[in-house]
Design a protein around this motif. Structure first.
Motif, mmCIF file in Angstrom:
data_model
loop_
_atom_site.group_PDB
_atom_site.id
_atom_site.type_symbol
_atom_site.label_atom_id
_atom_site.label_comp_id
_atom_site.label_asym_id
_atom_site.label_seq_id
_atom_site.Cartn_x
_atom_site.Cartn_y
_atom_site.Cartn_z
ATOM 1 N N GLN A 4 15.588 -7.104 -6.384
ATOM 2 C CA GLN A 4 16.314 -8.151 -5.683
ATOM 3 C C GLN A 4 15.352 -9.054 -4.935
ATOM 4 O O GLN A 4 14.251 -8.664 -4.590
ATOM 5 C CB GLN A 4 17.317 -7.538 -4.691
ATOM 6 N N VAL A 5 15.816 -10.273 -4.726
ATOM 7 C CA VAL A 5 15.037 -11.278 -4.000
ATOM 8 C C VAL A 5 15.887 -11.779 -2.851
ATOM 9 O O VAL A 5 17.092 -12.022 -3.012
ATOM 10 C CB VAL A 5 14.636 -12.446 -4.915
ATOM 11 N N GLN A 6 15.280 -11.923 -1.689
ATOM 12 C CA GLN A 6 15.959 -12.507 -0.538
ATOM 13 C C GLN A 6 15.300 -13.847 -0.220
ATOM 14 O O GLN A 6 14.074 -13.958 -0.200
ATOM 15 C CB GLN A 6 15.864 -11.581 0.689
ATOM 16 N N LEU A 7 16.126 -14.847 0.017
ATOM 17 C CA LEU A 7 15.640 -16.178 0.375
ATOM 18 C C LEU A 7 16.058 -16.476 1.808
ATOM 19 O O LEU A 7 17.236 -16.315 2.146
ATOM 20 C CB LEU A 7 16.210 -17.240 -0.557
ATOM 21 N N VAL A 8 15.124 -16.926 2.608
ATOM 22 C CA VAL A 8 15.401 -17.271 3.997
ATOM 23 C C VAL A 8 14.997 -18.719 4.225
ATOM 24 O O VAL A 8 13.835 -19.081 4.056
ATOM 25 C CB VAL A 8 14.646 -16.347 4.968
ATOM 26 N N GLU A 9 15.965 -19.514 4.645
ATOM 27 C CA GLU A 9 15.741 -20.930 4.884
ATOM 28 C C GLU A 9 15.516 -21.192 6.364
ATOM 29 O O GLU A 9 16.011 -20.452 7.223
ATOM 30 C CB GLU A 9 16.955 -21.743 4.426
ATOM 31 N N SER A 10 14.805 -22.274 6.638
ATOM 32 C CA SER A 10 14.626 -22.727 8.016
ATOM 33 C C SER A 10 14.370 -24.223 8.010
ATOM 34 O O SER A 10 14.042 -24.799 6.965
ATOM 35 C CB SER A 10 13.470 -21.985 8.685
ATOM 36 N N GLY A 11 14.534 -24.839 9.179
ATOM 37 C CA GLY A 11 14.142 -26.231 9.342
ATOM 38 C C GLY A 11 15.260 -27.234 9.430
ATOM 39 O O GLY A 11 15.012 -28.413 9.664
ATOM 40 N N GLY A 12 16.494 -26.845 9.239
ATOM 41 C CA GLY A 12 17.581 -27.804 9.355
ATOM 42 C C GLY A 12 17.804 -28.204 10.799
ATOM 43 O O GLY A 12 17.165 -27.691 11.717
ATOM 44 N N GLY A 13 18.721 -29.134 11.001
ATOM 45 C CA GLY A 13 19.035 -29.561 12.357
ATOM 46 C C GLY A 13 19.535 -30.981 12.401
ATOM 47 O O GLY A 13 20.096 -31.485 11.434
ATOM 48 N N LEU A 14 19.322 -31.605 13.550
ATOM 49 C CA LEU A 14 19.802 -32.959 13.790
ATOM 50 C C LEU A 14 18.673 -33.964 13.663
ATOM 51 O O LEU A 14 17.534 -33.677 14.048
ATOM 52 C CB LEU A 14 20.408 -33.059 15.188
ATOM 53 N N ALA A 15 18.988 -35.123 13.123
ATOM 54 C CA ALA A 15 18.015 -36.209 13.039
ATOM 55 C C ALA A 15 18.750 -37.532 13.136
ATOM 56 O O ALA A 15 19.942 -37.618 12.818
ATOM 57 C CB ALA A 15 17.231 -36.135 11.730
ATOM 58 N N GLN A 16 18.048 -38.528 13.587
ATOM 59 C CA GLN A 16 18.610 -39.873 13.597
ATOM 60 C C GLN A 16 18.293 -40.560 12.276
ATOM 61 O O GLN A 16 17.325 -40.206 11.584
ATOM 62 C CB GLN A 16 18.036 -40.677 14.753
ATOM 63 N N ALA A 17 19.082 -41.535 11.930
ATOM 64 C CA ALA A 17 18.812 -42.308 10.719
ATOM 65 C C ALA A 17 17.400 -42.879 10.781
ATOM 66 O O ALA A 17 16.981 -43.386 11.833
ATOM 67 C CB ALA A 17 19.837 -43.421 10.573
#
Length: 125
Positions: free
Chosen positions: A1-14
């Motif tokens: 099995q493989v586990q994927l962990v994401e990071s880095g999302g959030g809020l940004a202005q245009a």
């Protein structure tokens, strides 16, 4: 099995920038293509960008020229550099790692692909 962990999302202005990361752990020997999808509010999941194990990249027309996908093969990690963000980029972003189809067919690896848990990106105007 493989586990994927994401990071880095959030809020940004245009017009701003964000960087997403997705790191794999576990049985990574069959991983070939790495990519990103997104699901905007109330819409279906759609492809964003992909990069093969030879470094060839492809992008959805809506993000071409603004987003850059990159991978660190040694760390089994894929990045999505998002520049010039627009409100229509608001979505939950998911990484997707594809196993080599021949390896899956030969039974070397069990699953055809794996998904991250999703990370939200919100772009305000």
């Amino acid at each position: 099995q493989v586990q994927l962990v994401e990071s880095g999302g959030g809020l940004a202005q245009a017009g701003g920038s964000l960087r997403l990361s997705c790191a794999a752990s576990g049985d990574t020997k069959c991983i070939a293509t790495m990519g990103w999808y997104r699901q905007p509010p109330g819409k279906q999941r759609e492809p964003v960008a992909f990069v093969t194990n030879t470094g060839s990249a492809d992008y959805a027309p809506a993000v071409k020229g603004r987003f850059t996908i990159a991978r660190d093969n040694g760390a089994y990690t894929v990045f999505l550099h998002m520049n010039d963000l627009r409100p229509e980029d608001t979505a939950v972003y998911y990484c997707n790692f594809l196993n080599d189809p021949e390896s899956v067919a030969r039974g070397v690896c069990d699953e055809p692909d794996y998904w991250g848990q999703g990370t939200p990106v919100t772009v305000s105007s």
